[in-house]
Design a protein around this motif. Sequence first.
Motif, PDB file in Angstrom:
ATOM      1  N   ILE A   3     -69.298  18.890  50.660  1.00  0.00           N
ATOM      2  CA  ILE A   3     -70.360  19.838  50.308  1.00  0.00           C
ATOM      3  C   ILE A   3     -71.522  19.718  51.280  1.00  0.00           C
ATOM      4  CG2 ILE A   3     -72.038  20.448  48.532  1.00  0.00           C
ATOM      5  CD1 ILE A   3     -69.994  19.596  46.447  1.00  0.00           C
ATOM      6  N   VAL A  75     -61.955  20.982  50.278  1.00  0.00           N
ATOM      7  CA  VAL A  75     -63.222  21.222  49.600  1.00  0.00           C
ATOM      8  C   VAL A  75     -64.223  21.845  50.571  1.00  0.00           C
ATOM      9  CG1 VAL A  75     -65.095  20.147  48.303  1.00  0.00           C
ATOM     10  CG2 VAL A  75     -62.762  19.305  48.035  1.00  0.00           C
ATOM     11  N   CYS A  79     -66.056  25.501  50.018  1.00  0.00           N
ATOM     12  CA  CYS A  79     -67.511  25.472  49.879  1.00  0.00           C
ATOM     13  C   CYS A  79     -68.188  26.247  51.000  1.00  0.00           C
ATOM     14  CB  CYS A  79     -68.003  24.030  49.867  1.00  0.00           C
ATOM     15  SG  CYS A  79     -67.541  23.082  48.406  1.00  0.00           S
ATOM     16  N   VAL A 117     -68.481  26.643  44.945  1.00  0.00           N
ATOM     17  CA  VAL A 117     -68.502  25.215  45.255  1.00  0.00           C
ATOM     18  C   VAL A 117     -67.738  24.428  44.191  1.00  0.00           C
ATOM     19  CG1 VAL A 117     -70.009  23.208  45.485  1.00  0.00           C
ATOM     20  CG2 VAL A 117     -70.633  25.366  46.578  1.00  0.00           C
ATOM     21  N   PHE A 118     -67.944  24.808  42.936  1.00  0.00           N
ATOM     22  CA  PHE A 118     -67.230  24.110  41.867  1.00  0.00           C
ATOM     23  C   PHE A 118     -65.727  24.360  41.953  1.00  0.00           C
ATOM     24  CE2 PHE A 118     -65.658  24.102  37.417  1.00  0.00           C
ATOM     25  CZ  PHE A 118     -65.754  22.741  37.208  1.00  0.00           C
ATOM     26  N   PHE A 121     -64.486  21.989  44.377  1.00  0.00           N
ATOM     27  CA  PHE A 121     -64.478  20.641  43.797  1.00  0.00           C
ATOM     28  C   PHE A 121     -63.260  20.447  42.889  1.00  0.00           C
ATOM     29  CE2 PHE A 121     -65.544  18.129  40.013  1.00  0.00           C
ATOM     30  CZ  PHE A 121     -65.737  16.891  40.588  1.00  0.00           C
ATOM     31  N   PHE A 125     -60.279  17.907  43.545  1.00  0.00           N
ATOM     32  CA  PHE A 125     -60.040  16.868  42.543  1.00  0.00           C
ATOM     33  C   PHE A 125     -58.595  16.918  42.048  1.00  0.00           C
ATOM     34  CE2 PHE A 125     -59.969  15.482  38.111  1.00  0.00           C
ATOM     35  CZ  PHE A 125     -60.505  14.210  38.237  1.00  0.00           C
ATOM     36  N   ASN A 192     -61.805  17.867  34.237  1.00  0.00           N
ATOM     37  CA  ASN A 192     -62.201  19.207  34.682  1.00  0.00           C
ATOM     38  C   ASN A 192     -63.132  19.872  33.672  1.00  0.00           C
ATOM     39  OD1 ASN A 192     -60.766  19.095  37.049  1.00  0.00           O
ATOM     40  ND2 ASN A 192     -58.997  20.181  36.269  1.00  0.00           N
ATOM     41  N   GLY A 195     -66.449  18.289  34.034  1.00  0.00           N
ATOM     42  CA  GLY A 195     -67.054  18.780  35.270  1.00  0.00           C
ATOM     43  C   GLY A 195     -67.644  20.159  35.108  1.00  0.00           C
TER      44      GLY A 195
END
Length: 211
Positions: A3, A75, A79, A117-118, A121, A125, A192, A195
């Motif tokens: 990020i 990622v 992002c 962005v999430f 992620f 993940f 998740n 998150g």
Amino acid sequence: LAILAAIYTTEFAPLWLREFIKPVIEMLAGIPSVVLGFFALIVLATFLQDTFDLEFRLNAINAGITLGLAVIPIVYTICEDALTAVPRSYRNASLALGASPWQTAWKVVLPSALPGVFAGFVLGFGRAIGETMIVLMASGNAAITSWNFAEPVRTLSATIAAELGEVVFGSPHYHVLFFVGTLLFLITFVLNYLGTMLVNRLRRRLSGAEA
């Protein structure tokens, strides 16, 4: 790391550097897991053992670094696309109100791109949790319990991959492996979900809705 690298690339890096970095990292994201696992098995494990005088070549450190090489480019790519998609007018308005470029990136651009962005992620993940070949080849696959990262480890996904092909169908061992797979799914689902809650709270805080 991914990020922060994406923020630097989209907000601060010169155009020529941006045009160089993104294709290179996207190429890294396309490297197959078995290639990274082979690199960790042959090159990285020996380098880490010689450099840090480790007792075991294949260990959690070796597998963790290699997983980082697999996850960070994915990622970063997602992002970077999400941050680039934020309208330029948002940045111009923030700078016109007296915000610094870093304040603009952190308090305007990042919250606006937070869903993307999430998504990056979550994808990274999920790749790390479910990765099989890298940990199967680089972690040592020792079924021991230890908090020493310099010792071999065995992950849930590597256990399934290593044992399912030879287990007797319908045996207790067979059912335990399916239980391990179910446990792996539940862990991923719960983390998740947590998150998602944390990101929603972060979004409200960055937008000023929560003190």
